[in-house]
Design a protein around this motif. Structure first.
Motif, PDB file in Angstrom:
ATOM      1  N   ARG A   1       6.988  -2.699   6.667  1.00 15.91           N
ATOM      2  CA  ARG A   1       5.962  -1.665   6.786  1.00 15.91           C
ATOM      3  C   ARG A   1       4.736  -2.172   7.537  1.00 15.91           C
ATOM      4  NH1 ARG A   1       1.982  -2.520   2.767  1.00 15.91           N
ATOM      5  NH2 ARG A   1       2.595  -3.923   1.079  1.00 15.91           N
TER       6      ARG A   1
ATOM      7  N   ARG B   1      -6.099   1.554  11.976  1.00 16.51           N
ATOM      8  CA  ARG B   1      -5.009   1.256  11.049  1.00 16.51           C
ATOM      9  C   ARG B   1      -4.097   2.477  10.857  1.00 16.51           C
ATOM     10  NH1 ARG B   1      -9.043  -2.311   9.241  1.00 16.51           N
ATOM     11  NH2 ARG B   1     -10.205  -0.644   8.227  1.00 16.51           N
TER      12      ARG B   1
ATOM     13  N   ALA C   1      -0.142   2.513  11.722  1.00 18.61           N
ATOM     14  CA  ALA C   1       0.890   2.939  10.764  1.00 18.61           C
ATOM     15  C   ALA C   1       1.767   4.033  11.369  1.00 18.61           C
ATOM     16  CB  ALA C   1       0.234   3.429   9.481  1.00 18.61           C
TER      17      ALA C   1
END
Length: 390
Positions: free
Chosen positions: A318, A293, A297
């Motif tokens: 996002r 993750r 990101a």
């Protein structure tokens, strides 16, 4: 020739004329950023395999072990004889993972959404739905035969007015958590507050948030810190989880009602138990997936930084869904074709999937992508914007 077939052919031609005809491509490799189409290697930004688990060897091994133990099929619907001990184990694991009392495993996300809505409400009741909700939720609304109210995207004031005006006995608020073509996240805390104020259910389809958002990938509801018996949480298991199926989770009596009344659960053959073995392995990898993750990101941030568009627009998101708004159908197709010619596979999304005039590229980032992949995409798009005329 029959007028029926002639009419169908004319309708197909009209789709082509409007740049709305879809094309299916066949990949000769497992799901990964590197694809092989018609003998040509492509860098793909298409899949919803957000954590890069679809091709994970440990899941393949769990699936193979499950098939060796359970065979290939379930043999019947879950409520006849097609429910197995490993299904129970999976449902218990899913419920615990998302912090709910109980979960129910469906064969697909479409079946979950289109079955849950009419199980909860019917004639004389009211459904309040975000206008950008997924088609499976829209179809569930139509099957319910309840009064339908679609509020402008994320417009809480409009939703409040609709709820205030409603005299329905039962009310259901329905929303995507992460909107699949925009990549933004629903205002879940505010929606729950409205559900409490107007005594309504809140159904959250977290197809694109489960595994990605929240602590340990527990999803958008966990990220928002919400817990309520009013919430019916739907997670998809064929995207970040890398396998197949979906689940509904919530208060135990609510899930029991869905088991008794959701026709898409009752009247279909149970999912192969081998899939449940693979999904149990996937749950463990999701829980341990913070590194994946974090990498994901970082890729999202890289794309946002490196894109230098002036005419086209990277829509604010996002999440791993990174839409690039182009505008016209023909231009969106032209951009997708130009990328394809350079070995980059990004789908062009057109109406009716998105509103007219907002055709776009839907870039999907995964933890299996590398930073150099994203840099190549960004630089190519920056260059193409100056060479492709609208």
């Amino acid at each position: 020739m029959s007028a029926l077939l002639d009419g169908l052919r004319a309708d197909l031609a009209a789709l082509s004329d409007q740049a709305l005809r879809r094309q299916r491509r066949s990949n000769a490799l497992p799901c990964a950023p590197r694809a092989m189409v018609d003998g040509r290697e492509m860098l793909a930004f298409c899949s919803n395999d957000y954590l890069g688990l679809a091709g994970e060897p440990r899941l393949a091994e769990a699936l193979a072990a499950g098939a060796a133990r359970w065979g290939c099929g379930s043999g019947a619907s879950h409520l006849v004889s097609g429910h197995y001990a490993v299904h129970d184990e999976l449902e218990a694991g899913l419920a615990a993972f998302v912090g709910c009392e109980r979960a129910l495993y469906f064969s697909t996300g479409y079946m979950a959404n289109s079955g849950i809505v009419p199980a909860l409400v019917g004639r004389g009741d009211a459904i309040f739905a975000d206008r950008l909700n997924h088609a499976s939720l829209v179809d569930g609304m139509l099957l319910a035969r309840a009064d339908m109210y679609r509020y402008p995207h994320a417009d809480l004031a409009a939703l409040t007015r609709q709820l205030e005006a409603s005299t329905a006995k039962r009310k259901l608020i329905v929303t995507d958590a992460v909107f699949s073509m925009d990549g933004d996240v629903a205002p879940l805390a505010e929606l729950l507050a409205l559900a409490e104020r107007f005594d309504a259910w809140l159904m959250v389809d977290d197809a694109h948030g489960f595994g990605v958002l929240g602590p340990a990938g527990r999803g958008a509801v966990a990220e928002a810190g919400l817990s309520s018996w009013r919430i019916i949480y739907v997670g998809t298991l064929g995207k970040a989880a890398g396998v197949s199926g979906a689940f509904a989770a919530g208060q135990a009596d609510v899930i029991e009602w869905l088991l008794q009344k959701a026709r898409t659960y009752i009247f279909t053959t149970g999912a192969p138990p081998a899939l449940a073995e693979a999904l149990l392995a996937s749950l463990g990898l999701i829980a341990e997936g913070d590194d994946r993750r974090r990498h994901l990101a970082g890729l999202v941030a890289c794309l946002a930084t490196e894109l230098k568009l002036t005419r086209w627009q990277r829509m604010p998101s996002r999440t791993p869904i990174q839409p690039i708004r182009i505008g016209g159908n023909a231009e969106a197709l032209a951009v997708a074709r130009a990328l394809w010619d350079e070995g980059i596979w990004v789908p062009a999304i057109r109406p009716p999937t998105v509103p007219a005039g907002s055709a776009r590229l839907r870039v999907s980032l995964t933890a299996a992508h590398r930073e150099e992949d994203v840099l190549l995409l960004a630089r190519t798009l920056n260059r193409l914007e100056h060479t492709i005329l609208g």
